[in-house]
Enzyme design. Structure first.
Site, PDB file in Angstrom:
ATOM      1  N   LYS A 175      36.412  36.387  36.583  1.00 52.00           N
ATOM      2  CA  LYS A 175      35.522  37.268  37.343  1.00 52.00           C
ATOM      3  C   LYS A 175      34.130  36.671  37.500  1.00 52.00           C
ATOM      4  CE  LYS A 175      38.038  41.560  36.931  1.00 52.00           C
ATOM      5  NZ  LYS A 175      38.059  42.973  36.536  1.00 52.00           N
ATOM      6  N   ARG A 186      44.587  40.929  30.528  1.00 49.75           N
ATOM      7  CA  ARG A 186      45.127  40.661  31.861  1.00 49.75           C
ATOM      8  C   ARG A 186      44.533  39.342  32.354  1.00 49.75           C
ATOM      9  NH1 ARG A 186      43.652  41.746  37.272  1.00 49.75           N
ATOM     10  NH2 ARG A 186      45.404  42.345  38.626  1.00 49.75           N
TER      11      ARG A 186
END
Length: 337
Positions: A279, A314
């Protein structure tokens, strides 16, 4: 005034007799951080915490779809979208997606998360028909060959229905039941496990000016409300997973505050999932403009999460995460050594 208690997680063999375990994981604690809005944090001993809270935090989480949560679970990300920020367009055909799924399973993935709608910052909503067309053939192809649990990453009841019919096991809703009013009742009727994630705003605008009074406590309260909402629909609490939603309507400072405070979420009584992989805050802090170059930073955050008892990470980089977890466990808890 609401009191919040965050267990100060530790690992290793030097565990005092009075220490309590965290949610059936290898983590334990002897003290907590006491938080309350408008007040400075304080460190308290176990005797200063409510007994019912201790029972919730210490209780082992029940298995979901065969997944046990006494050891870290790796969720492999399999996007079948043309525009995801990291791997858009790479896995769109069923054959290619199956090949990648096989690679992830061989590398150590415990479940796969399949998504047909990018929810990156600035992404526009995808019609449910397109989302179904992208995901269902992939789910069917994987299910014919692999028995690994599959989750459908969707905000929409009609997509969830089609995915479960195709062989998916979980529903992973990044809106936490706030986008589609039909999704919560649908989950209750199917008894499918669901992950409820926090997001502030829609992907189109969520990063424009995110604001919180206290991001850690605000996200905690949101997830507590959505768990109660789901249970009210008829979803069983032991079938609910929670995700604080890094990057979804959050600045770098918000993301870091959530990572530092992750163990607070054990007070919700549900397994915790964390999706930090590749991210933007990893790009910025790690100085890695290309998403594919962010595996080291992604692994670092995953290890920080597991050190606080987070049960599911994840990730895009399954092999790297599995190797890092093996070494972390061997050096801290002795597992696998």
């Amino acid at each position: 005034m609401t009191d919040y208690f965050r267990p100060l997680a530790q690992t290793g063999d030097a565990r005092p007799d009075e220490a309590l375990g965290i949610a059936g994981t290898d983590c334990w604690f002897t003290h907590v951080e006491h938080l309350a809005r408008g007040q400075s944090a304080r460190i308290l001993s176990l005797d200063d915490t409510p007994e019912d809270w201790r029972k919730i935090v210490c209780g082992a989480r029940k298995p979901i779809e065969g997944l046990r949560f006494d050891q870290p679970v790796i969720m492999g990300i399999l996007n079948v979208t043309p525009d995801s920020f990291s791997d858009g367009g790479q896995h769109s055909s069923p054959a290619n997606a199956l090949r990648v799924a096989n690679e992830m399973v061989a590398a150590g993935a415990d479940l796969l998360d399949i998504g047909g709608e990018s929810t990156r910052p600035g992404a526009l909503e995808v019609p449910f028909e397109a989302e179904i067309a992208r995901t269902v053939p992939v789910i069917e192809a994987i299910r014919r060959k692999l028995s690994i649990p599959l989750s459908i990453d969707t905000r929409k009841a009609r997509v969830a229905h089609a995915a479960l019919e195709a062989g998916a096991n979980f529903i992973n809703d990044v809106s936490g039941f706030e986008f589609d009013p039909d999704l919560g009742p649908f989950c209750a009727t199917t008894s499918a496990p669901v992950c409820l994630m926090h997001a502030q705003g829609l992907p189109e605008t969520m990063q424009l000016a995110p604001h919180y009074e206290d991001v850690l406590l605000d996200v905690y309260d949101f997830l507590a409300r959505q768990i109660d909402l789901a249970v009210g629909f008829g979803v069983r609490r032991e079938q609910i997973i929670v995700d604080p939603g890094l990057g979804f309507g959050k600045t770098q400072a918000h993301n870091l505050a959530l990572i530092r405070g992750l163990s607070l979420f054990h007070g919700l009584g549900c397994p915790i999932l964390l999706g930090a992989s590749r991210k933007g805050f990893i790009r910025d802090i790690g100085q890695a403009p290309k998403a594919a170059d962010r595996a080291p930073g992604s692994v670092a955050v995953a290890l920080a999460a597991v050190a606080q008892g987070v049960q599911i990470v994840r990730v895009h980089d399954v092999a790297e995460t599995r190797q890092a977890l093996a070494l972390w466990q061997a050096s801290t808890t002795g597992v696998g050594s």
